[in-house]
Design a protein around this motif. Structure first.
Motif, PDB file in Angstrom:
ATOM      1  N   HIS A  56       0.814  -1.214   0.000  1.00 32.24           N
ATOM      2  CA  HIS A  56       0.000   0.000   0.000  1.00 32.24           C
ATOM      3  C   HIS A  56       0.850   1.269   0.000  1.00 32.24           C
ATOM      4  O   HIS A  56       1.942   1.310   0.567  1.00 32.24           O
ATOM      5  N   PHE A  57       0.307   2.296  -0.619  1.00 37.98           N
ATOM      6  CA  PHE A  57       0.944   3.612  -0.655  1.00 37.98           C
ATOM      7  C   PHE A  57       0.963   4.202   0.743  1.00 37.98           C
ATOM      8  O   PHE A  57      -0.018   4.122   1.481  1.00 37.98           O
ATOM      9  N   ASN A  58       2.086   4.812   1.102  1.00 36.82           N
ATOM     10  CA  ASN A  58       2.224   5.454   2.406  1.00 36.82           C
ATOM     11  C   ASN A  58       2.903   6.797   2.182  1.00 36.82           C
ATOM     12  O   ASN A  58       4.117   6.860   1.958  1.00 36.82           O
ATOM     13  N   ALA A  59       2.122   7.884   2.239  1.00 37.77           N
ATOM     14  CA  ALA A  59       2.645   9.222   1.945  1.00 37.77           C
ATOM     15  C   ALA A  59       3.779   9.622   2.882  1.00 37.77           C
ATOM     16  O   ALA A  59       4.651  10.406   2.500  1.00 37.77           O
ATOM     17  N   SER A  60       3.816   9.072   4.090  1.00 35.05           N
ATOM     18  CA  SER A  60       4.876   9.457   5.028  1.00 35.05           C
ATOM     19  C   SER A  60       6.253   9.010   4.540  1.00 35.05           C
ATOM     20  O   SER A  60       7.272   9.565   4.948  1.00 35.05           O
ATOM     21  N   LEU A  61       6.302   8.028   3.649  1.00 31.89           N
ATOM     22  CA  LEU A  61       7.582   7.538   3.138  1.00 31.89           C
ATOM     23  C   LEU A  61       8.207   8.487   2.104  1.00 31.89           C
ATOM     24  O   LEU A  61       9.387   8.355   1.774  1.00 31.89           O
TER      25      LEU A  61
ATOM     26  N   SER B 122      12.691  -3.709 -10.062  1.00 33.10           N
ATOM     27  CA  SER B 122      14.045  -3.234 -10.313  1.00 33.10           C
ATOM     28  C   SER B 122      14.604  -2.657  -9.009  1.00 33.10           C
ATOM     29  O   SER B 122      13.937  -1.878  -8.325  1.00 33.10           O
ATOM     30  N   GLU B 123      15.832  -3.012  -8.681  1.00 31.53           N
ATOM     31  CA  GLU B 123      16.424  -2.546  -7.425  1.00 31.53           C
ATOM     32  C   GLU B 123      16.484  -1.019  -7.353  1.00 31.53           C
ATOM     33  O   GLU B 123      16.331  -0.434  -6.286  1.00 31.53           O
ATOM     34  N   SER B 124      16.658  -0.369  -8.504  1.00 34.50           N
ATOM     35  CA  SER B 124      16.769   1.089  -8.502  1.00 34.50           C
ATOM     36  C   SER B 124      15.433   1.790  -8.244  1.00 34.50           C
ATOM     37  O   SER B 124      15.396   2.997  -8.023  1.00 34.50           O
ATOM     38  N   LEU B 125      14.333   1.039  -8.259  1.00 31.28           N
ATOM     39  CA  LEU B 125      12.999   1.619  -8.047  1.00 31.28           C
ATOM     40  C   LEU B 125      12.216   0.861  -6.974  1.00 31.28           C
ATOM     41  O   LEU B 125      10.995   0.938  -6.933  1.00 31.28           O
ATOM     42  N   ASN B 126      12.917   0.149  -6.092  1.00 31.58           N
ATOM     43  CA  ASN B 126      12.233  -0.794  -5.201  1.00 31.58           C
ATOM     44  C   ASN B 126      11.692  -0.203  -3.906  1.00 31.58           C
ATOM     45  O   ASN B 126      11.574  -0.891  -2.901  1.00 31.58           O
ATOM     46  N   SER B 127      11.367   1.079  -3.925  1.00 30.29           N
ATOM     47  CA  SER B 127      10.686   1.697  -2.785  1.00 30.29           C
ATOM     48  C   SER B 127       9.860   2.865  -3.318  1.00 30.29           C
ATOM     49  O   SER B 127      10.096   3.354  -4.425  1.00 30.29           O
ATOM     50  N   GLU B 128       8.911   3.297  -2.530  1.00 32.95           N
ATOM     51  CA  GLU B 128       8.119   4.461  -2.932  1.00 32.95           C
ATOM     52  C   GLU B 128       9.027   5.653  -3.190  1.00 32.95           C
ATOM     53  O   GLU B 128       8.856   6.374  -4.164  1.00 32.95           O
ATOM     54  N   HIS B 129       9.974   5.854  -2.282  1.00 37.35           N
ATOM     55  CA  HIS B 129      10.834   7.023  -2.390  1.00 37.35           C
ATOM     56  C   HIS B 129      11.655   6.974  -3.675  1.00 37.35           C
ATOM     57  O   HIS B 129      11.788   7.977  -4.385  1.00 37.35           O
ATOM     58  N   LYS B 130      12.202   5.820  -4.009  1.00 36.65           N
ATOM     59  CA  LYS B 130      12.983   5.695  -5.240  1.00 36.65           C
ATOM     60  C   LYS B 130      12.097   5.912  -6.469  1.00 36.65           C
ATOM     61  O   LYS B 130      12.493   6.574  -7.425  1.00 36.65           O
TER      62      LYS B 130
END
Length: 128
Positions: A14-19, A57-65
């Motif tokens: 799920h999306f988490n804006a705090s991240l 993809s490891e370079s995009l594996n988080s919301e922040h990335k």
């Protein structure tokens, strides 16, 4: 946008804006929800539909990335300047789809995928 497989890749992520709290001001300025400006629904949709797929993809594996890369690409490709050079600016004037496509194609060498949303329609209903 992002990778599009036609399905949501990981509905449990799920999306988490705090991240992405540190980049929210930039998100609000450069990637706003034009139909519901005070709502995070658009970013939630983008993350669920595209971000969770890109996260393979490891370079995009988080919301922040994912959102950080989207902002980086926004600045790198500077679509607003391309449109401005072709006298396509926000106004009451109407522009043809062909004019917009030609401006983008001539600048980047690729034909863009353009989706239009009627003001009364939710942007979240565009892709099935």
């Amino acid at each position: 946008m992002g990778p599009n497989t036609g399905v949501r890749c990981n509905t449990s992520w799920h999306f988490n804006a705090s991240l992405i709290e540190d980049i929210l001001p930039e998100m609000e300025k450069f990637w706003p929800d034009l139909l519901e400006p005070s709502s995070p629904k658009f970013w939630n949709y983008e993350w669920t539909k595209h971000g969770t797929c890109a996260a393979k993809s490891e370079s995009l594996n988080s919301e922040h990335k994912y959102f950080g890369k989207a902002l980086e690409l926004y600045h790198k490709f500077d679509l607003n300047s391309v449109l401005l050079k072709n006298q396509i600016v926000p106004s009451e004037k109407h522009y043809t789809l062909e004019d917009v496509e030609e401006a983008i194609t001539s600048a980047y060498g690729v034909k863009p995928k353009i989706q239009c949303v009627h003001p009364g329609q939710s942007a979240l209903k565009i892709e099935k």
